[in-house]
Scaffold this motif. Structure first.
Motif, PDB file in Angstrom:
ATOM      1  N   THR A  54       0.909  -1.229   0.021  1.00 54.63           N
ATOM      2  CA  THR A  54       0.088  -0.048  -0.154  1.00 54.63           C
ATOM      3  C   THR A  54       0.303   1.105   0.191  1.00 54.63           C
ATOM      4  O   THR A  54       2.043   1.177   1.103  1.00 54.63           O
ATOM      5  CB  THR A  54      -0.627   0.037   1.039  1.00 54.63           C
ATOM      6  OG1 THR A  54      -1.919   0.673   0.897  1.00 54.63           O
ATOM      7  CG2 THR A  54      -0.377  -0.196   2.994  1.00 54.63           C
ATOM      8  N   SER A  95      -1.841  -4.583 -10.202  1.00 55.56           N
ATOM      9  CA  SER A  95      -2.157  -5.717 -10.183  1.00 55.56           C
ATOM     10  C   SER A  95      -0.968  -6.398 -10.929  1.00 55.56           C
ATOM     11  O   SER A  95      -1.179  -6.532 -12.454  1.00 55.56           O
ATOM     12  CB  SER A  95      -3.407  -6.212 -10.188  1.00 55.56           C
ATOM     13  OG  SER A  95      -3.007  -8.020  -9.805  1.00 55.56           O
ATOM     14  N   ALA A 100      -2.294  -1.311  -3.750  1.00 54.52           N
ATOM     15  CA  ALA A 100      -2.861  -0.266  -3.123  1.00 54.52           C
ATOM     16  C   ALA A 100      -2.314   1.182  -2.953  1.00 54.52           C
ATOM     17  O   ALA A 100      -1.836   1.308  -2.332  1.00 54.52           O
ATOM     18  CB  ALA A 100      -3.414  -0.498  -2.518  1.00 54.52           C
ATOM     19  N   ILE A 123      -5.940   0.050  -7.710  1.00 50.55           N
ATOM     20  CA  ILE A 123      -5.523  -1.143  -7.379  1.00 50.55           C
ATOM     21  C   ILE A 123      -4.759  -1.243  -8.884  1.00 50.55           C
ATOM     22  O   ILE A 123      -4.690  -1.724  -9.956  1.00 50.55           O
ATOM     23  CB  ILE A 123      -6.465  -1.931  -7.052  1.00 50.55           C
ATOM     24  CG1 ILE A 123      -7.130  -1.638  -6.144  1.00 50.55           C
ATOM     25  CG2 ILE A 123      -5.548  -3.569  -7.129  1.00 50.55           C
ATOM     26  CD1 ILE A 123      -8.674  -2.978  -5.430  1.00 50.55           C
ATOM     27  N   SER A 161      -8.321  -1.385  -2.084  1.00 50.56           N
ATOM     28  CA  SER A 161      -7.904  -0.069  -1.837  1.00 50.56           C
ATOM     29  C   SER A 161      -8.851   0.646  -1.472  1.00 50.56           C
ATOM     30  O   SER A 161      -9.738   1.212  -2.067  1.00 50.56           O
ATOM     31  CB  SER A 161      -6.503   0.929  -2.728  1.00 50.56           C
ATOM     32  OG  SER A 161      -6.708   1.733  -2.247  1.00 50.56           O
ATOM     33  N   ILE A 195       0.403  -7.292  -6.171  1.00 46.77           N
ATOM     34  CA  ILE A 195      -0.764  -5.872  -5.938  1.00 46.77           C
ATOM     35  C   ILE A 195      -0.348  -5.019  -5.418  1.00 46.77           C
ATOM     36  O   ILE A 195       0.212  -4.833  -4.068  1.00 46.77           O
ATOM     37  CB  ILE A 195      -2.375  -6.680  -5.161  1.00 46.77           C
ATOM     38  CG1 ILE A 195      -2.185  -8.180  -6.418  1.00 46.77           C
ATOM     39  CG2 ILE A 195      -2.855  -5.928  -5.011  1.00 46.77           C
ATOM     40  CD1 ILE A 195      -3.709  -8.761  -6.464  1.00 46.77           C
TER      41      ILE A 195
END
Length: 268
Positions: A37, A118, A70, A116, A160, A68
Motif C-alpha cells: 500500500t 496488479s 493499493a 489497485i 484500496s 498487487i
C-alpha cells in the motif's frame, strides 16, 4: 547418454533444493502474495513543490516488486499534474498489466482518487462511495475493490482505501461502511490504504474488529513536523486465509510524503 542426462538433471534439482530453504517463497510462488500500500502524493516529491515525478513512484514499485498494490492520491488528467493519466502511466512504467482506478472527486479539470495495480488479472471491479458527515466539510471518499486471479487459479478480493482526515467522525463512519461492504464478500480479502488514523484510534479499532492487520505496534509511515505516525496499513480477512511471512515499511523518502508498506502473505 540418457543415464548421464538423468544424473545431470538430478544434480540441478538437488542444487536448487539447497539454495531454496524449506518453506521459502520464490517470485511467482502461487502459495504467497506480496501486497503493497502506498500513498503517492499525486506523484509529487515533497521536496520539489509543483514537480510531478511518476517515474520515481514507478521505480519504488519496481524495486520492491509487489504482486498487487493499493495506491492513494492518484491524479488523472488534472491541471496540477500536467493533464497526464497517472493511473495508466504508473501501470506502464512499473510494468503491470492490470489496474482499476476509482475516482474520489473531480479536481482541477480532471479526476483524483485511488487505484489497485496488479500483475495478475483483475475482474469484478467496483467503486463504493463512503459516507461523509456534511458538518465536517470533509472530502468525499470511496472504496476501490477488485477480484485478482492468482497463477494457481485461486481468486481473492483486493481493496484500496483512503479515509478522510477531518475530525474523527468521517473516518469512523467510513471504516464502518468499509466493514459492511467487505463483510459481504465470500472470497478472502486483502485491503491496503491510508486510514488517516493511528493504532490507538477508534477507526483502527473498527478495522481490527473485522480484519487482521499485518503488523502490531507498526513502524511510522508518515512524518509531520516533529511527529511520526503509522497511518498506512495492510489487513486481511478471514484470519485463517493468510499468515504473515514478512511485514516492512520501506525507507523511501524522496518520491512521496508517505512511506510504502509491504507485506508478504502465505496463502492457506
Amino acid at each position: 547418454m540418457r543415464g548421464s542426462l538423468s544424473r545431470l538433471l538430478l544434480l540441478i534439482v538437488l542444487q536448487i533444493a539447497v539454495l531454496i530453504p524449506c518453506g521459502a517463497t520464490v517470485p511467482g510462488d502461487p502459495g504467497a502474495i506480496k501486497f503493497m500500500t502506498y500513498n503517492v502524493h499525486h506523484c509529487n516529491p515533497p521536496s520539489k513543490p509543483g514537480v510531478i515525478d511518476v517515474a520515481a513512484i514507478a521505480r519504488v514499485i519496481k524495486k520492491e516488486n509487489p504482486d498487487i498494490i493499493a495506491l492513494q492520491e492518484i491524479d488523472v488528467n488534472t491541471g496540477r499534474s500536467g493533464k497526464i493519466n497517472q493511473a495508466a502511466l504508473l501501470a506502464e512504467k512499473a510494468g503491470y498489466h492490470a489496474f482499476h482506478f476509482s475516482k474520489t472527486i473531480d479536481f482541477d479539470g480532471g479526476e483524483y482518487g485511488i487505484m489497485i495495480l496488479s500483475r495478475y488479472p483483475l475482474s469484478d471491479m467496483e467503486t463504493h462511495k463512503l459516507p461523509t458527515d456534511p458538518a465536517t466539510g470533509g472530502e468525499p471518499r470511496v472504496l476501490s475493490v477488485a477480484t485478482a486471479t492468482l497463477p494457481n487459479g485461486k481468486k481473492i478480493r483486493v481493496a484500496s482505501v483512503h479515509l478522510d482526515f477531518k475530525g474523527k467522525t468521517n473516518s469512523k463512519l467510513q471504516m464502518t461502511e468499509v466493514n459492511k461492504i467487505l463483510g459481504k464478500e465470500k472470497l478472502p480479502v486483502i485491503i491496503g490504504g491510508d486510514f488517516n488514523a493511528t493504532e490507538n484510534s477508534e477507526t483502527i479499532g473498527l478495522l481490527d474488529a473485522a480484519f487482521t492487520r499485518t503488523c502490531k505496534h507498526c513502524a511510522f509511515t508518515i512524518e509531520e513536523g516533529k511527529g511520526k505516525m503509522a497511518i498506512d496499513f495492510i489487513a486481511y480477512k478471514p484470519g485463517t486465509a493468510f499468515s504473515v511471512i514478512k511485514h516492512q515499511v520501506i525507507d523511501e523518502t524522496y518520491a512521496s510524503d508517505h512511506l510504502p508498506v509491504m507485506a508478504e502473505l502465505k496463502i492457506h
